[in-house]
Design a protein around this motif. Structure first.
Motif, PDB file in Angstrom:
ATOM      1  N   GLU A   1       0.822  -1.210   0.000  1.00  0.00           N
ATOM      2  CA  GLU A   1       0.000   0.000   0.000  1.00  0.00           C
ATOM      3  C   GLU A   1       0.858   1.263   0.000  1.00  0.00           C
ATOM      4  OE1 GLU A   1       0.964  -1.304   4.099  1.00  0.00           O
ATOM      5  OE2 GLU A   1       0.087  -2.296   2.329  1.00  0.00           O
ATOM      6  N   GLY A   2       2.157   1.110   0.233  1.00  0.00           N
ATOM      7  CA  GLY A   2       3.048   2.259   0.250  1.00  0.00           C
ATOM      8  C   GLY A   2       3.140   2.982  -1.080  1.00  0.00           C
ATOM      9  N   LEU A   3       2.790   2.318  -2.181  1.00  0.00           N
ATOM     10  CA  LEU A   3       2.837   2.998  -3.474  1.00  0.00           C
ATOM     11  C   LEU A   3       1.907   4.201  -3.491  1.00  0.00           C
ATOM     12  CD1 LEU A   3       3.878   3.144  -6.351  1.00  0.00           C
ATOM     13  CD2 LEU A   3       2.096   1.515  -7.027  1.00  0.00           C
ATOM     14  N   GLU A   4       0.805   4.108  -2.792  1.00  0.00           N
ATOM     15  CA  GLU A   4      -0.138   5.236  -2.731  1.00  0.00           C
ATOM     16  C   GLU A   4       0.536   6.466  -2.128  1.00  0.00           C
ATOM     17  OE1 GLU A   4      -3.316   7.443  -3.369  1.00  0.00           O
ATOM     18  OE2 GLU A   4      -3.272   5.311  -3.927  1.00  0.00           O
ATOM     19  N   GLY A   5       1.422   6.252  -1.162  1.00  0.00           N
ATOM     20  CA  GLY A   5       2.121   7.372  -0.548  1.00  0.00           C
ATOM     21  C   GLY A   5       3.009   8.118  -1.529  1.00  0.00           C
ATOM     22  N   PHE A   6       3.627   7.390  -2.446  1.00  0.00           N
ATOM     23  CA  PHE A   6       4.454   8.050  -3.458  1.00  0.00           C
ATOM     24  C   PHE A   6       3.598   8.896  -4.393  1.00  0.00           C
ATOM     25  CE2 PHE A   6       7.140   4.393  -2.278  1.00  0.00           C
ATOM     26  CZ  PHE A   6       8.310   5.067  -1.963  1.00  0.00           C
ATOM     27  N   LEU A   7       2.378   8.465  -4.625  1.00  0.00           N
ATOM     28  CA  LEU A   7       1.482   9.234  -5.492  1.00  0.00           C
ATOM     29  C   LEU A   7       0.983  10.511  -4.829  1.00  0.00           C
ATOM     30  CD1 LEU A   7      -0.499   6.251  -6.955  1.00  0.00           C
ATOM     31  CD2 LEU A   7       0.596   8.006  -8.339  1.00  0.00           C
ATOM     32  N   ARG A   8       1.009  10.547  -3.510  1.00  0.00           N
ATOM     33  CA  ARG A   8       0.469  11.725  -2.814  1.00  0.00           C
ATOM     34  C   ARG A   8       1.425  12.906  -2.824  1.00  0.00           C
ATOM     35  NH1 ARG A   8      -1.865   7.883   0.890  1.00  0.00           N
ATOM     36  NH2 ARG A   8      -0.067   8.076   2.294  1.00  0.00           N
ATOM     37  N   GLY A   9       2.663  12.697  -3.181  1.00  0.00           N
ATOM     38  CA  GLY A   9       3.589  13.823  -3.268  1.00  0.00           C
ATOM     39  C   GLY A   9       4.732  13.694  -2.293  1.00  0.00           C
ATOM     40  N   GLY A  10       5.710  14.576  -2.471  1.00  0.00           N
ATOM     41  CA  GLY A  10       6.900  14.546  -1.647  1.00  0.00           C
ATOM     42  C   GLY A  10       6.723  15.292  -0.341  1.00  0.00           C
ATOM     43  N   SER A  11       7.777  15.296   0.444  1.00  0.00           N
ATOM     44  CA  SER A  11       7.759  15.983   1.730  1.00  0.00           C
ATOM     45  C   SER A  11       8.964  16.903   1.797  1.00  0.00           C
ATOM     46  CB  SER A  11       7.799  14.966   2.879  1.00  0.00           C
ATOM     47  OG  SER A  11       8.950  14.148   2.758  1.00  0.00           O
ATOM     48  N   GLY A  12       8.995  17.736   2.805  1.00  0.00           N
ATOM     49  CA  GLY A  12      10.111  18.652   2.966  1.00  0.00           C
ATOM     50  C   GLY A  12       9.826  20.002   2.342  1.00  0.00           C
ATOM     51  N   ARG A  13      10.784  20.893   2.492  1.00  0.00           N
ATOM     52  CA  ARG A  13      10.649  22.243   1.951  1.00  0.00           C
ATOM     53  C   ARG A  13      11.349  22.339   0.596  1.00  0.00           C
ATOM     54  NH1 ARG A  13      12.595  27.633   5.136  1.00  0.00           N
ATOM     55  NH2 ARG A  13      10.831  27.034   6.466  1.00  0.00           N
ATOM     56  N   VAL A  14      10.624  22.831  -0.408  1.00  0.00           N
ATOM     57  CA  VAL A  14      11.198  23.026  -1.733  1.00  0.00           C
ATOM     58  C   VAL A  14      11.818  24.421  -1.796  1.00  0.00           C
ATOM     59  CG1 VAL A  14      10.752  23.136  -4.208  1.00  0.00           C
ATOM     60  CG2 VAL A  14       9.549  21.443  -2.800  1.00  0.00           C
ATOM     61  N   LEU A  15      13.080  24.462  -2.186  1.00  0.00           N
ATOM     62  CA  LEU A  15      13.801  25.724  -2.315  1.00  0.00           C
ATOM     63  C   LEU A  15      13.888  26.121  -3.781  1.00  0.00           C
ATOM     64  CD1 LEU A  15      16.817  25.015   0.078  1.00  0.00           C
ATOM     65  CD2 LEU A  15      14.524  25.853   0.662  1.00  0.00           C
ATOM     66  N   VAL A  16      13.912  27.402  -4.034  1.00  0.00           N
ATOM     67  CA  VAL A  16      14.150  27.913  -5.381  1.00  0.00           C
ATOM     68  C   VAL A  16      15.429  28.734  -5.321  1.00  0.00           C
ATOM     69  CG1 VAL A  16      13.284  29.297  -7.288  1.00  0.00           C
ATOM     70  CG2 VAL A  16      11.679  27.951  -5.892  1.00  0.00           C
ATOM     71  N   LEU A  17      16.504  28.162  -5.846  1.00  0.00           N
ATOM     72  CA  LEU A  17      17.814  28.801  -5.804  1.00  0.00           C
ATOM     73  C   LEU A  17      18.191  29.192  -7.233  1.00  0.00           C
ATOM     74  CD1 LEU A  17      19.587  26.250  -3.435  1.00  0.00           C
ATOM     75  CD2 LEU A  17      18.327  28.315  -2.804  1.00  0.00           C
ATOM     76  N   GLU A  18      18.511  30.456  -7.434  1.00  0.00           N
ATOM     77  CA  GLU A  18      18.819  30.933  -8.776  1.00  0.00           C
ATOM     78  C   GLU A  18      20.034  31.843  -8.720  1.00  0.00           C
ATOM     79  OE1 GLU A  18      16.523  32.491 -12.776  1.00  0.00           O
ATOM     80  OE2 GLU A  18      15.449  32.253 -10.878  1.00  0.00           O
TER      81      GLU A  18
END
Length: 354
Positions: free
Chosen positions: A119-136
């Motif tokens: 059932e863990g595959l469903e967790g991958f479909l729900r999206g990632g975790s953590g903070r997304v950074l935008v570095l430019e």
């Protein structure tokens, strides 16, 4: 010796597509560029495609091994729908760093008749975790996720740090931004490849003595793990070092470079303990990047006087010594010999004593 436009090796067996998964090969020119740590974005594209196919095949194998598991069947159906209707979304799911190890562990468990968390595959479909950074910096963008709370199914060999406070996350963001500027302005080729490959940064606890650590996991493509150093140059170096580990791991999924590790072990100049041939190859390749990094740092002449020159001399010598050991060990395949010869040639090309 095959020509530059010929394929080195096929990675996914079988000449036909299986459920939309293609057979892969690596062009010899790309193979040599990867061996010299100069493959850039084109090499990432080739290796990324191989990882997508590998993970798609793992999920398909699980579907066939556990056909009666309703939860997995439903989640797998949604994965296939994404593949048809939202290619970018499908790639994002399949390239979550921990999916590879999760799927392989589940497949082994099913084969052994164990209860496995399909059932863990469903967790991958729900999206990632953590903070997304935008570095430019100077027009080059990197958007890594700092994964400090997610379910880490991959062992990086050091305790993970986290969950992090907002202040700690801000510190990570600031230090990564500094490291990113260093990569973009002084190591542009590596910066472009890191931006294309590394989607996740996993914070680690430092070593017991407080020393900085970094790591990559063989089955966690797209992720690097590190403790937070005070010097952003060392964080930039860690990103280069671990990216090369990730890149070599992905290449090994397509091209056999050495025989399965046996009892024989060999001296690694940077470690007190001898290493099997496969581990020595990983370390030698990553330290090609370390020597290259310090060579470029020495050329720009910033930081502590003499530091970059000393580090370059040290790591160039270590990498050449280990490369010689690999070429004489008798455990490399013909592809591995070609790879290591190009690696050594690239180290020598950085300059310094012969």
């Amino acid at each position: 010796m095959a020509g530059a436009g010929e394929v080195v090796a096929a990675g996914v067996p079988g000449a036909r597509r299986v459920d939309g998964v293609p057979r892969h090969g690596v062009d010899r020119a790309v193979f040599r560029a990867i061996a010299g740590a100069r493959g850039g974005v084109e090499a990432v594209r080739v290796l990324r495609a191989g990882q997508l196919s590998k993970r798609a095949l793992l999920l398909l194998a699980l579907r066939r091994a556990a056909p009666e598991h309703e939860g997995y069947r439903a989640a797998y159906g949604r994965v296939r729908a994404l593949q048809r209707e939202d290619r970018a979304g499908w790639e994002e799911v399949l390239l979550r760093p921990e999916l590879d190890a999760w799927a392989a562990d589940c497949l082994r468990g099913v084969a052994a008749g164990e209860e496995v968390p399909l059932e863990g595959l469903e967790g991958f479909l729900r999206g990632g975790s953590g903070r997304v950074l935008v570095l430019e910096c100077d027009g080059l963008r990197w958007t890594p996720s700092v994964d400090h709370v997610g379910p880490r199914r991959v062992d990086y060999g050091r305790p993970p740090a986290g969950p992090l406070s907002d202040d700690e996350l801000s510190c990570w963001e600031g230090r990564l931004a500094e490291a990113w500027r260093i990569l973009v302005r002084r190591h542009r080729r590596y910066a472009e490849a890191v931006a294309a490959c590394v989607a996740t940064v996993v914070p680690l606890c430092p070593a017991p003595g407080g020393e900085e650590v970094s790591a990559a996991a063989r089955r966690a493509y797209g992720a690097v793990a590190a403790s937070l150093p005070g010097d952003p140059v060392l964080l930039a170096l860690a990103l280069v070092h671990e990216f090369l580990h990730v890149q070599l791991g992905a290449l090994l999924d397509l091209v056999p470079l050495h025989r399965p590790n046996g009892p024989a072990v060999y001296h690694a100049p940077w470690r007190p303990d001898p290493r099997p041939a496969g581990a020595l190859l990983q370390g030698t390749y990553a330290h090609l990047g370390v020597a290259d990094f310090w060579c470029a740092e020495a050329a720009v002449g910033v930081g502590e006087p003499g530091r970059a020159e000393r580090e370059f001399t040290r790591w160039r010598a270590h990498t050449l010594a280990a490369g010689g050991t690999l070429l004489g060990c008798g455990e490399l395949t013909s592809y591995g010999m070609e790879f290591t010869e190009e690696l050594v040639r690239s180290v020598r090309g950085l300059g310094g004593p012969a």
